[in-house]
Design an enzyme around this catalytic site. Structure first.
Site, PDB file in Angstrom:
ATOM      1  N   TYR A 140       1.226  -1.247  -0.180  1.00 28.01           N
ATOM      2  CA  TYR A 140       0.060   0.347   0.176  1.00 28.01           C
ATOM      3  C   TYR A 140       0.999   1.383   0.287  1.00 28.01           C
ATOM      4  CZ  TYR A 140      -3.387   3.408   1.849  1.00 28.01           C
ATOM      5  OH  TYR A 140      -4.594   4.267   2.258  1.00 28.01           O
ATOM      6  N   LYS A 170      -1.431  -1.236  -4.173  1.00 29.76           N
ATOM      7  CA  LYS A 170      -2.257  -0.279  -4.360  1.00 29.76           C
ATOM      8  C   LYS A 170      -1.582   0.914  -4.666  1.00 29.76           C
ATOM      9  CE  LYS A 170      -6.201   1.572  -0.806  1.00 29.76           C
ATOM     10  NZ  LYS A 170      -5.310   3.301  -1.033  1.00 29.76           N
TER      11      LYS A 170
END
Length: 306
Positions: A140, A170
């Site tokens: 992330y 992400k």
């Protein structure tokens, strides 16, 4: 080319709380129904930024993960964010996510004591991913929050050597050059999930097949409209739909951004997630009314109407 693990729209849910800011896990089954009823959402990314992960205890995060995996009932995928400041805590959360039936895990970089190199970041994540060896692992990347701006494509290339479950990233950043470097790495080996809702149009143009966003909780129809327009080759329509999203996100930013304003927006959309935990300030009735007034000038209520 292999089928992506994640494609389409994945909502980043808020953590339901009582007025005293204790966790309201009993609201999650109804929240899951709310998500499923949208029709176009393919999954949830829980306990991330929108979910106030770093403000929660380990036990709270475990309870939330278990509630969501139980409530999903195979209707959509559950990606559990297990990142944090303490590597042992992250390892524990990853193992727990696997034990309760999560589909995937993800983790952001530690943002207090920060990794100084790609090697350090790989070293931090290696035992975390290993604690859930059957689950795909996503990095992330959100430098605006973590302060970690290491080159993501280099992390993916080096990380795969030590983290066999590393599936992608992400990408919550507006560096579209770096996004494309990640997408094109090793002929598209890694999945890149668009992370800033308001630039979905650009992310898809770069090659993203999936996207994670907080505003997908309540106005996914706008973003699905962008995807549908692109699929049909109607770029003018995609731009028109994107403007609708930008107008709404502009109001969001005025009221504290995705997490704080997101809970205000959820209440106005018909699902009350309660307040945020301090230090995020509560919303007054005056601000709630002002936010409603501002959103009435957008297409928010058109797309949140039941």
């Amino acid at each position: 080319m292999k089928e992506p693990l994640l494609q389409g729209l994945i909502a980043a849910p808020f953590t339901p709380m009582n007025e005293d800011c204790t966790i309201k896990t009993e609201a999650i089954p109804a929240y899951a129904d709310f998500i499923a009823a949208k029709g176009c959402l393919k999954g949830v990314f829980i306990c991330g930024t929108s979910g106030e992960s770093v403000s929660l205890t380990l036990e709270e995060r475990k309870n939330i993960a278990e509630a969501w995996t139980n409530a999903a009932k195979g209707r959509f995928k559950v990606i559990v964010h297990v990142g944090g400041m303490s590597q042992p805590d992250c390892v524990e959360l990853a193992a727990h996510a696997a034990s309760v039936g999560a589909d995937m895990i993800a983790a952001m970089a530690p943002g207090f004591f920060k990794p100084a190199s790609v090697k350090d970041l790989v070293g931090f994540f290696k035992p975390v991913a290993a604690a859930a060896p059957e689950l795909p692992f996503f990095y992330y990347n959100m430098p605006s929050i973590t302060g970690v701006s290491l080159p993501v494509h280099e992390f993916l290339a080096e990380g795969k050597k030590d983290i066999p479950t590393l599936a992608g990233v992400k990408f919550t950043h507006n560096n579209l050059m770096e996004m494309q470097q990640c997408i094109n790495l090793n002929d598209g080996e890694f999945e890149v999930l668009n992370g800033f809702d308001e630039i979905l149009l650009a992310g898809v143009a770069c090659g993203c097949k999936g996207a994670v966003g907080s505003t997908y909780n309540y106005i996914p129809g706008i973003y699905q409209g962008i995807l549908d327009a692109i699929e049909s080759g109607n770029l003018d329509e995609a731009r028109r739909m994107s403007k609708k999203a930008v107008d709404i996100v502009d109001v969001l930013v005025k009221h504290g951004g995705g997490t704080r304003a997101g809970k205000i927006f959820m209440k106005l959309a018909g699902f009350d997630c309660g307040p945020c935990r301090l230090p995020i300030a509560p919303c007054s009735e005056t601000e709630l009314a002002k936010t409603r007034e501002e959103l009435e000038k957008t297409d928010f209520f058109k797309y949140t109407a039941v």
